[in-house]
Design a protein around this motif. Sequence first.
Motif, short mmCIF file in Angstrom:
data_model
loop_
_atom_site.label_atom_id
_atom_site.label_comp_id
_atom_site.label_asym_id
_atom_site.label_seq_id
_atom_site.Cartn_x
_atom_site.Cartn_y
_atom_site.Cartn_z
N PRO A 1 0.80 -1.23 0.00
CA PRO A 1 0.00 0.00 0.00
C PRO A 1 0.83 1.28 0.00
CG PRO A 1 -0.02 -1.02 2.17
CD PRO A 1 0.65 -1.99 1.25
N ALA A 2 2.13 1.18 0.32
CA ALA A 2 3.00 2.36 0.33
C ALA A 2 3.42 2.70 -1.10
CB ALA A 2 4.22 2.12 1.20
N ASP A 3 3.11 3.91 -1.56
CA ASP A 3 3.34 4.28 -2.95
C ASP A 3 4.79 4.10 -3.38
OD1 ASP A 3 0.71 4.90 -3.27
OD2 ASP A 3 0.97 7.08 -3.19
N ARG A 4 5.73 4.59 -2.56
CA ARG A 4 7.14 4.54 -2.97
C ARG A 4 7.60 3.09 -3.14
NH1 ARG A 4 11.37 7.58 0.73
NH2 ARG A 4 10.27 9.37 -0.19
N THR A 5 7.24 2.25 -2.18
CA THR A 5 7.63 0.84 -2.23
C THR A 5 7.04 0.17 -3.46
OG1 THR A 5 7.73 0.79 0.17
CG2 THR A 5 7.65 -1.33 -0.97
N GLU B 1 7.33 -1.66 -9.29
CA GLU B 1 6.79 -1.54 -10.65
C GLU B 1 7.90 -1.27 -11.68
OE1 GLU B 1 3.87 1.49 -10.10
OE2 GLU B 1 2.33 0.08 -9.41
N VAL B 2 8.98 -0.64 -11.25
CA VAL B 2 10.12 -0.45 -12.15
C VAL B 2 10.65 -1.81 -12.61
CG1 VAL B 2 12.50 0.35 -12.32
CG2 VAL B 2 10.77 1.79 -11.21
#
Length: 269
Positions: free
Chosen positions: A75-79, A84-85
């Motif tokens: 749920p943490a955007d940065r993680t 996704e990269v």
Amino acid sequence: MEIGISTATFFGKSLTEDSVRLIDDLGIPVCEIFLTTFSEYEKDFVDLLAARKGGLRVYSIHTLNQHFEPELFNPADRTRKDAEVWFGKAAYAAKTLGAETYTFHGPARLKPRKRYVLDYPWIAARLRALDAVLKEQGGGARIAYETVHWTYFNSPAFIRELHAHYGVATCLDIKQVMQSQIPLDDYLAAMGDSIRNVHLCDYDDSGRLAVPGKGTFDFVSLFRRLVDLGYNGPMMMELYSGDYRNFDEVLAGYEYLNQCLEKAKRSLV
């Protein structure tokens, strides 16, 4: 239907870039490429694989279980965005190699005694987004969520509930089904026509894994059931390197599976 093989079979005995040529030399026409480490997700390495595979058809790709897939659901955007990269790199591999499926493990159940309460709408939304990434890359691949006894998909109940929210494709791994201690027929009933990939290996009554033909699994019956479900794609022999002594045994297992497939086809005529 046809029999193929995963490059995972040769892990520790042959490098991935050499395994594609080895498979071609063995006369096996189709494979799954298992990308085993972070450097193998990079463009230069994928391009090398594409050049080396020659006429070998790559039906599916697979990344090493817990490298980044669990964090695609964080749920943490940065993680999540960092994961996704790496998924984007895998999507490039699928496109470049011409894969039709991406064999997917997803999050693990790391604490066996914990009761996992899963947010199926969230899982479905994330899988839908990941399939969109594969499509946006310009390739024809889609996720095939694999039966793995230590991940979310460790029972037929998981895929039944998930399919109520998103009809994700699936990958049947018979050794993982055996290790889940849930009957294969229950998985087949739940997965139905969502199956897009199959992983094959043999095992004996004690659960010890083996080259096909060296255990007790009834492959002819499985192949008949898959035909009944409408499956008509490749089925990948996936062994561990400790399951065999030499590549002749691997080839013998491949030939045994082809014999079983022919028996199944004849019985259905």
